[in-house]
Design a protein around this motif. Sequence first.
Motif, PDB file in Angstrom:
ATOM      1  N   GLU A  82       0.840  -1.211   0.000  1.00  0.00           N
ATOM      2  CA  GLU A  82       0.000   0.000   0.000  1.00  0.00           C
ATOM      3  C   GLU A  82       0.867   1.252   0.000  1.00  0.00           C
ATOM      4  O   GLU A  82       0.610   2.200  -0.755  1.00  0.00           O
ATOM      5  CB  GLU A  82      -0.901   0.008   1.234  1.00  0.00           C
ATOM      6  CG  GLU A  82      -1.990  -1.038   1.245  1.00  0.00           C
ATOM      7  CD  GLU A  82      -2.688  -1.127   2.583  1.00  0.00           C
ATOM      8  OE1 GLU A  82      -3.647  -1.918   2.690  1.00  0.00           O
ATOM      9  OE2 GLU A  82      -2.275  -0.435   3.532  1.00  0.00           O
ATOM     10  N   CYS A  85       2.468   1.533  -3.600  1.00  0.00           N
ATOM     11  CA  CYS A  85       1.643   1.598  -4.807  1.00  0.00           C
ATOM     12  C   CYS A  85       0.489   2.594  -4.729  1.00  0.00           C
ATOM     13  O   CYS A  85      -0.048   2.977  -5.770  1.00  0.00           O
ATOM     14  CB  CYS A  85       1.093   0.211  -5.144  1.00  0.00           C
ATOM     15  SG  CYS A  85       2.372  -1.000  -5.547  1.00  0.00           S
ATOM     16  N   ALA A  86       0.099   3.009  -3.533  1.00  0.00           N
ATOM     17  CA  ALA A  86      -1.034   3.928  -3.403  1.00  0.00           C
ATOM     18  C   ALA A  86      -0.591   5.369  -3.208  1.00  0.00           C
ATOM     19  O   ALA A  86      -1.423   6.248  -2.977  1.00  0.00           O
ATOM     20  CB  ALA A  86      -1.936   3.500  -2.237  1.00  0.00           C
ATOM     21  N   ASN A  87       0.714   5.614  -3.314  1.00  0.00           N
ATOM     22  CA  ASN A  87       1.244   6.958  -3.106  1.00  0.00           C
ATOM     23  C   ASN A  87       2.192   7.332  -4.237  1.00  0.00           C
ATOM     24  O   ASN A  87       2.508   6.516  -5.096  1.00  0.00           O
ATOM     25  CB  ASN A  87       1.971   7.025  -1.757  1.00  0.00           C
ATOM     26  CG  ASN A  87       1.037   6.798  -0.580  1.00  0.00           C
ATOM     27  OD1 ASN A  87       0.205   7.642  -0.269  1.00  0.00           O
ATOM     28  ND2 ASN A  87       1.163   5.646   0.078  1.00  0.00           N
ATOM     29  N   CYS A 213      -4.117  -0.936  -5.835  1.00  0.00           N
ATOM     30  CA  CYS A 213      -3.604   0.351  -5.364  1.00  0.00           C
ATOM     31  C   CYS A 213      -3.100   1.215  -6.518  1.00  0.00           C
ATOM     32  O   CYS A 213      -3.143   2.446  -6.440  1.00  0.00           O
ATOM     33  CB  CYS A 213      -2.493   0.141  -4.334  1.00  0.00           C
ATOM     34  SG  CYS A 213      -3.092  -0.340  -2.702  1.00  0.00           S
ATOM     35  N   CYS A 216      -6.834   1.938  -8.578  1.00  0.00           N
ATOM     36  CA  CYS A 216      -7.796   2.758  -7.831  1.00  0.00           C
ATOM     37  C   CYS A 216      -7.587   2.534  -6.342  1.00  0.00           C
ATOM     38  O   CYS A 216      -8.266   1.692  -5.738  1.00  0.00           O
ATOM     39  CB  CYS A 216      -9.232   2.417  -8.236  1.00  0.00           C
ATOM     40  SG  CYS A 216     -10.471   3.502  -7.490  1.00  0.00           S
ATOM     41  N   PRO A 217      -6.687   3.278  -5.724  1.00  0.00           N
ATOM     42  CA  PRO A 217      -6.431   3.077  -4.297  1.00  0.00           C
ATOM     43  C   PRO A 217      -7.663   3.305  -3.429  1.00  0.00           C
ATOM     44  O   PRO A 217      -7.804   2.673  -2.384  1.00  0.00           O
ATOM     45  CB  PRO A 217      -5.325   4.102  -3.979  1.00  0.00           C
ATOM     46  CG  PRO A 217      -5.322   5.064  -5.114  1.00  0.00           C
ATOM     47  CD  PRO A 217      -5.801   4.315  -6.311  1.00  0.00           C
ATOM     48  N   GLU A 218      -8.576   4.175  -3.882  1.00  0.00           N
ATOM     49  CA  GLU A 218      -9.784   4.431  -3.091  1.00  0.00           C
ATOM     50  C   GLU A 218     -10.601   3.155  -2.908  1.00  0.00           C
ATOM     51  O   GLU A 218     -11.144   2.899  -1.825  1.00  0.00           O
ATOM     52  CB  GLU A 218     -10.640   5.511  -3.754  1.00  0.00           C
ATOM     53  CG  GLU A 218      -9.960   6.860  -3.873  1.00  0.00           C
ATOM     54  CD  GLU A 218      -9.201   7.028  -5.190  1.00  0.00           C
ATOM     55  OE1 GLU A 218      -8.981   5.998  -5.881  1.00  0.00           O
ATOM     56  OE2 GLU A 218      -8.829   8.166  -5.513  1.00  0.00           O
ATOM     57  N   HIS A 220      -9.429   0.083  -2.967  1.00  0.00           N
ATOM     58  CA  HIS A 220      -8.692  -0.816  -2.070  1.00  0.00           C
ATOM     59  C   HIS A 220      -8.950  -0.439  -0.617  1.00  0.00           C
ATOM     60  O   HIS A 220      -9.255  -1.313   0.212  1.00  0.00           O
ATOM     61  CB  HIS A 220      -7.200  -0.761  -2.359  1.00  0.00           C
ATOM     62  CG  HIS A 220      -6.378  -1.440  -1.313  1.00  0.00           C
ATOM     63  ND1 HIS A 220      -6.330  -2.809  -1.174  1.00  0.00           N
ATOM     64  CD2 HIS A 220      -5.602  -0.924  -0.308  1.00  0.00           C
ATOM     65  CE1 HIS A 220      -5.559  -3.126  -0.140  1.00  0.00           C
ATOM     66  NE2 HIS A 220      -5.105  -2.004   0.391  1.00  0.00           N
ATOM     67  N   ARG A 249      -5.011   7.724   5.021  1.00  0.00           N
ATOM     68  CA  ARG A 249      -5.698   8.337   3.875  1.00  0.00           C
ATOM     69  C   ARG A 249      -6.468   9.603   4.239  1.00  0.00           C
ATOM     70  O   ARG A 249      -7.023  10.261   3.350  1.00  0.00           O
ATOM     71  CB  ARG A 249      -6.672   7.338   3.237  1.00  0.00           C
ATOM     72  CG  ARG A 249      -6.082   6.007   2.878  1.00  0.00           C
ATOM     73  CD  ARG A 249      -4.773   6.097   2.138  1.00  0.00           C
ATOM     74  NE  ARG A 249      -4.901   6.570   0.766  1.00  0.00           N
ATOM     75  CZ  ARG A 249      -3.893   6.639  -0.089  1.00  0.00           C
ATOM     76  NH1 ARG A 249      -2.672   6.270   0.298  1.00  0.00           N
ATOM     77  NH2 ARG A 249      -4.074   7.078  -1.315  1.00  0.00           N
TER      78      ARG A 249
END
Length: 294
Positions: A82, A85-87, A213, A216-218, A220, A249
């Motif tokens: 996370e 990959c989400a940042n 992530c 669409c990290p949202e 996840h 988040r």
Amino acid sequence: AGPDEKVFISILGHRNSSQRRNIRDTYQQLYNEPLTNCLYSELTDHFRRAIILWTHDPAERDAIRANEVLKGRNPQLEVIVEIVCANSPHHLQTVKQAYCALFNSSLEKDIAAVVFSLHLRKLLLGLVGSFRYDKRVVDMQFAHWESADLFEAMQTKELGYDDLIYILSTRNACQLKDSFKMYEQQFKLPIYEDLKSYGGDDLTSLLKVAVQCIVCPEKHFAEVVNTSTRRLGMHDNDDDTLSGAIISRAEVDMANVRTEYSNMFEANLDDDVAEHSFGDNTKSLIMTLLGAGV
């Protein structure tokens, strides 16, 4: 009598990252000790962890969360995926710098030391060691070729396939999103759905987190919150998973996470967290960060 924990919530819970940094700096100047040391000595349990995580800068926070994973206090390797990959690529670099400063070690070194599975270690080191170009640059020919490579890895069930890890860890997010779109167009099923068919082994789980992530990290994090609220109390780390997801988040994309949550589960995220959360003061902090009030 112990400290009035609601005071910590009312002050820190309503301050953004820059303001919290100013509070930390001023506290250090006045009392010659870090504010987080005070919080650690005065508070307990899950509330202590949550308020300390929130008080830190985002990069320090994620460095601490990664260290918790690698030192066994939170066994979920998904947290590291996370973070990567989400940042943004810049955030990852600041996390790695913070990790070195806080723990006198590198994130890569600690992953190599404690993750014994060859495939998991390759994937995590590939992701953490990458520096993705953070602009919209897409080569559609590459997207076509790489979607075929991904499909080949799926069909042969070689999810540890070096090319797959190479693609996921080196391509910029826009390139990967287009490769995933091309995959769906060519092979009639989203890559995320294909991954689901491989069961629940650790490598497949981490690959699913990485793909979601990036795409669409949202979605996840909506799933993380939903899973945590539904089974809260069943596992020791569910409360920390829930608070960690919301804290990480809150200043990034929580409005979008809330929207995805409503679309996916036909429920209100704030209501579900309020209903299923844990510990009055931890719940108060989390609801404050969600903007629902104390």
